[in-house]
Design a protein around this motif. Structure first.
Motif, PDB file in Angstrom:
ATOM      1  N   ASP A  45       0.827  -1.200   0.000  1.00  0.00           N
ATOM      2  CA  ASP A  45       0.000   0.000   0.000  1.00  0.00           C
ATOM      3  C   ASP A  45       0.864   1.253   0.000  1.00  0.00           C
ATOM      4  O   ASP A  45       0.627   2.187  -0.770  1.00  0.00           O
ATOM      5  CB  ASP A  45      -0.922   0.002   1.229  1.00  0.00           C
ATOM      6  CG  ASP A  45      -1.646   1.323   1.412  1.00  0.00           C
ATOM      7  OD1 ASP A  45      -2.572   1.600   0.632  1.00  0.00           O
ATOM      8  OD2 ASP A  45      -1.267   2.082   2.326  1.00  0.00           O
ATOM      9  N   VAL A  46       1.882   1.260   0.841  1.00  0.00           N
ATOM     10  CA  VAL A  46       2.765   2.428   0.921  1.00  0.00           C
ATOM     11  C   VAL A  46       3.491   2.621  -0.408  1.00  0.00           C
ATOM     12  O   VAL A  46       3.601   3.742  -0.929  1.00  0.00           O
ATOM     13  CB  VAL A  46       3.774   2.268   2.075  1.00  0.00           C
ATOM     14  CG1 VAL A  46       4.732   3.456   2.114  1.00  0.00           C
ATOM     15  CG2 VAL A  46       3.047   2.133   3.411  1.00  0.00           C
ATOM     16  N   ALA A  47       3.991   1.529  -0.978  1.00  0.00           N
ATOM     17  CA  ALA A  47       4.702   1.612  -2.257  1.00  0.00           C
ATOM     18  C   ALA A  47       3.782   2.101  -3.371  1.00  0.00           C
ATOM     19  O   ALA A  47       4.192   2.887  -4.232  1.00  0.00           O
ATOM     20  CB  ALA A  47       5.287   0.246  -2.614  1.00  0.00           C
ATOM     21  N   THR A  48       2.541   1.637  -3.356  1.00  0.00           N
ATOM     22  CA  THR A  48       1.568   2.059  -4.370  1.00  0.00           C
ATOM     23  C   THR A  48       1.344   3.564  -4.295  1.00  0.00           C
ATOM     24  O   THR A  48       1.280   4.258  -5.326  1.00  0.00           O
ATOM     25  CB  THR A  48       0.234   1.322  -4.173  1.00  0.00           C
ATOM     26  OG1 THR A  48       0.435  -0.074  -4.399  1.00  0.00           O
ATOM     27  CG2 THR A  48      -0.831   1.829  -5.133  1.00  0.00           C
ATOM     28  N   ARG A  49       1.235   4.102  -3.107  1.00  0.00           N
ATOM     29  CA  ARG A  49       0.991   5.537  -2.939  1.00  0.00           C
ATOM     30  C   ARG A  49       2.203   6.361  -3.387  1.00  0.00           C
ATOM     31  O   ARG A  49       2.051   7.450  -3.948  1.00  0.00           O
ATOM     32  CB  ARG A  49       0.619   5.838  -1.484  1.00  0.00           C
ATOM     33  CG  ARG A  49      -0.720   5.214  -1.100  1.00  0.00           C
ATOM     34  CD  ARG A  49      -1.092   5.406   0.361  1.00  0.00           C
ATOM     35  NE  ARG A  49      -2.292   4.630   0.673  1.00  0.00           N
ATOM     36  CZ  ARG A  49      -3.537   5.025   0.400  1.00  0.00           C
ATOM     37  NH1 ARG A  49      -3.738   6.225  -0.140  1.00  0.00           N
ATOM     38  NH2 ARG A  49      -4.572   4.255   0.686  1.00  0.00           N
ATOM     39  N   ILE A  50       3.404   5.843  -3.134  1.00  0.00           N
ATOM     40  CA  ILE A  50       4.610   6.534  -3.589  1.00  0.00           C
ATOM     41  C   ILE A  50       4.629   6.601  -5.112  1.00  0.00           C
ATOM     42  O   ILE A  50       4.879   7.653  -5.713  1.00  0.00           O
ATOM     43  CB  ILE A  50       5.868   5.812  -3.072  1.00  0.00           C
ATOM     44  CG1 ILE A  50       5.954   5.928  -1.541  1.00  0.00           C
ATOM     45  CG2 ILE A  50       7.133   6.391  -3.724  1.00  0.00           C
ATOM     46  CD1 ILE A  50       7.025   5.048  -0.917  1.00  0.00           C
ATOM     47  N   MET A  51       4.337   5.460  -5.748  1.00  0.00           N
ATOM     48  CA  MET A  51       4.351   5.425  -7.209  1.00  0.00           C
ATOM     49  C   MET A  51       3.209   6.257  -7.792  1.00  0.00           C
ATOM     50  O   MET A  51       3.385   6.958  -8.793  1.00  0.00           O
ATOM     51  CB  MET A  51       4.232   3.981  -7.708  1.00  0.00           C
ATOM     52  CG  MET A  51       4.316   3.880  -9.231  1.00  0.00           C
ATOM     53  SD  MET A  51       4.103   2.197  -9.837  1.00  0.00           S
ATOM     54  CE  MET A  51       2.394   1.920  -9.357  1.00  0.00           C
ATOM     55  N   ALA A  52       2.033   6.192  -7.174  1.00  0.00           N
ATOM     56  CA  ALA A  52       0.876   6.943  -7.680  1.00  0.00           C
ATOM     57  C   ALA A  52       1.144   8.447  -7.669  1.00  0.00           C
ATOM     58  O   ALA A  52       0.755   9.169  -8.595  1.00  0.00           O
ATOM     59  CB  ALA A  52      -0.353   6.619  -6.834  1.00  0.00           C
ATOM     60  N   GLU A  53       1.809   8.908  -6.633  1.00  0.00           N
ATOM     61  CA  GLU A  53       2.137  10.341  -6.561  1.00  0.00           C
ATOM     62  C   GLU A  53       3.039  10.739  -7.726  1.00  0.00           C
ATOM     63  O   GLU A  53       2.839  11.783  -8.366  1.00  0.00           O
ATOM     64  CB  GLU A  53       2.827  10.651  -5.239  1.00  0.00           C
ATOM     65  CG  GLU A  53       3.179  12.131  -5.080  1.00  0.00           C
ATOM     66  CD  GLU A  53       3.916  12.428  -3.789  1.00  0.00           C
ATOM     67  OE1 GLU A  53       4.199  13.607  -3.533  1.00  0.00           O
ATOM     68  OE2 GLU A  53       4.225  11.477  -3.035  1.00  0.00           O
ATOM     69  N   LYS A  54       4.015   9.901  -8.024  1.00  0.00           N
ATOM     70  CA  LYS A  54       4.936  10.188  -9.125  1.00  0.00           C
ATOM     71  C   LYS A  54       4.220  10.142 -10.474  1.00  0.00           C
ATOM     72  O   LYS A  54       4.450  10.987 -11.348  1.00  0.00           O
ATOM     73  CB  LYS A  54       6.092   9.188  -9.115  1.00  0.00           C
ATOM     74  CG  LYS A  54       6.986   9.257  -7.889  1.00  0.00           C
ATOM     75  CD  LYS A  54       7.733  10.580  -7.817  1.00  0.00           C
ATOM     76  CE  LYS A  54       8.668  10.609  -6.621  1.00  0.00           C
ATOM     77  NZ  LYS A  54       9.391  11.914  -6.520  1.00  0.00           N
TER      78      LYS A  54
END
Length: 324
Positions: A45-54
């Motif tokens: 979940d945390v990784a998904t949010r990091i990538m989604a922001e980018k």
């Protein structure tokens, strides 16, 4: 002379391809929905949010994350399966959803190969063997010898039947011809607390899961289940170097879209993901989570799913793992 039917079909196909290419050129023109089966706070979940922001910054459109955890991922996978195949709904999936559950569970409400269009991998996470900081095991050899001396005494924690942690412990037991008993927990945090307290012998977990208790002095890393030592943890030997068999245990997470999503759109999505996975800030944040950015082409992800479905089926039969 009238044009043949085949000429008409070719012309129609070329026209459709042209429309899809033009559509992809403008894509995206509105927010993209990213459906995820993972609960808030977990590493995926945390990784998904990091990538989604980018990705949102790259495309100039927000990426709206819609978490649908629970039910073995069925809620999220079902929602994405029913979505319009226009590129504006993407689904986060892991190997458990695409290759393990379809072979382990009696039935799943989706076909991992027919209901989704592969887009890209986006990270992999190697696993390590952890034990209590006060445990008498200084190496994998010590752990294995303890299992040989006292069958069924050695236990290991897993979050669910068929998880990478469960497979890891079962593979170790079979490879060493020992008996090691799995103990399944409802929450991941319970596993590591149980290991730290000595209630169970060891766990197989990612860096992100075990590192906080290692830093707190409650767990220790016995070995990494990778062919080579991890670059960020060169002091931790591989399982083989630590006196165990040659093991490789990892998990991966990727993105898929509803079946029928136009190839030109899939390629644009794939190119965007590949670009942000090279972002230095993303790489640094992923490293802090204990995961490695890893992209792929849609074809590579499709091939991985196909091959792992066959591998998992063989592994389940060999290890005798089943849902009771």
């Amino acid at each position: 002379m009238k044009p043949s039917l085949s000429c008409g079909l070719v012309a129609a196909s070329l026209a459709l391809a042209g429309i899809q290419a033009a559509y992809a050129d403008d894509f995206p023109t509105r927010p993209i929905r990213l459906v995820t089966p993972y609960p808030a706070g977990l590493t995926p979940d945390v990784a998904t949010r990091i990538m989604a922001e980018k990705l949102g910054k790259l495309w100039g459109k927000p990426i709206v994350i819609e978490a649908k955890p629970g039910a073995n991922g069925f809620l999220a996978l079902g929602a994405a399966k029913q979505a319009a195949p226009d590129g504006y709904t993407l689904l986060v999936v892991g190997d458990a959803h695409m290759t393990t559950n379809p072979k382990l569970l009696a039935s799943v409400p989706y076909d991992p190969q027919k209901d989704y269009t592969p887009v890209s991998l986006f990270f992999r996470a190697p696993f390590l063997f952890y034990t209590s900081a006060s445990a008498p095991y200084a190496s994998m050899r010590d752990l294995i010898e303890a299992a040989r001396k006292d069958p069924k005494k050695i236990t290991y924690g897993t979050p669910y039947v068929g998880s990478p942690a469960h497979f890891g412990g079962a593979i170790l037991a079979q490879a060493t011809r020992t008996e090691m008993m799995p103990v399944h927990y409802k929450e991941g945090a319970q596993i590591y607390t149980a290991v730290a307290n000595g209630d169970i012998s060891f766990s197989v977990a990612t860096i992100g899961s075990g590192l906080p208790l290692v830093k707190a002095g409650k767990l220790k890393m016995l070995a990494t289940a990778s062919p080579q030592r991890l670059a960020d943890y060169p002091q931790v030997p591989t399982v083989k170097e630590s006196g165990g068999p040659d093991l490789a245990i990892e998990t991966w997470v990727g993105l898929v879209a509803p079946a029928g999503t136009p190839p030109a759109v899939v390629q644009k999505l794939n190119a965007g993901i590949a670009q942000v996975l090279k972002d230095p800030e993303l790489i640094e944040k992923f490293a802090a989570l204990g995961i490695e950015p890893q992209g792929s082409t849609p074809t590579e992800l499709s091939t991985r799913v196909r091959d792992e479905l066959a591998e998992v089926e063989t592994r389940i039969k060999r290890l005798g793992i089943s849902i009771e």
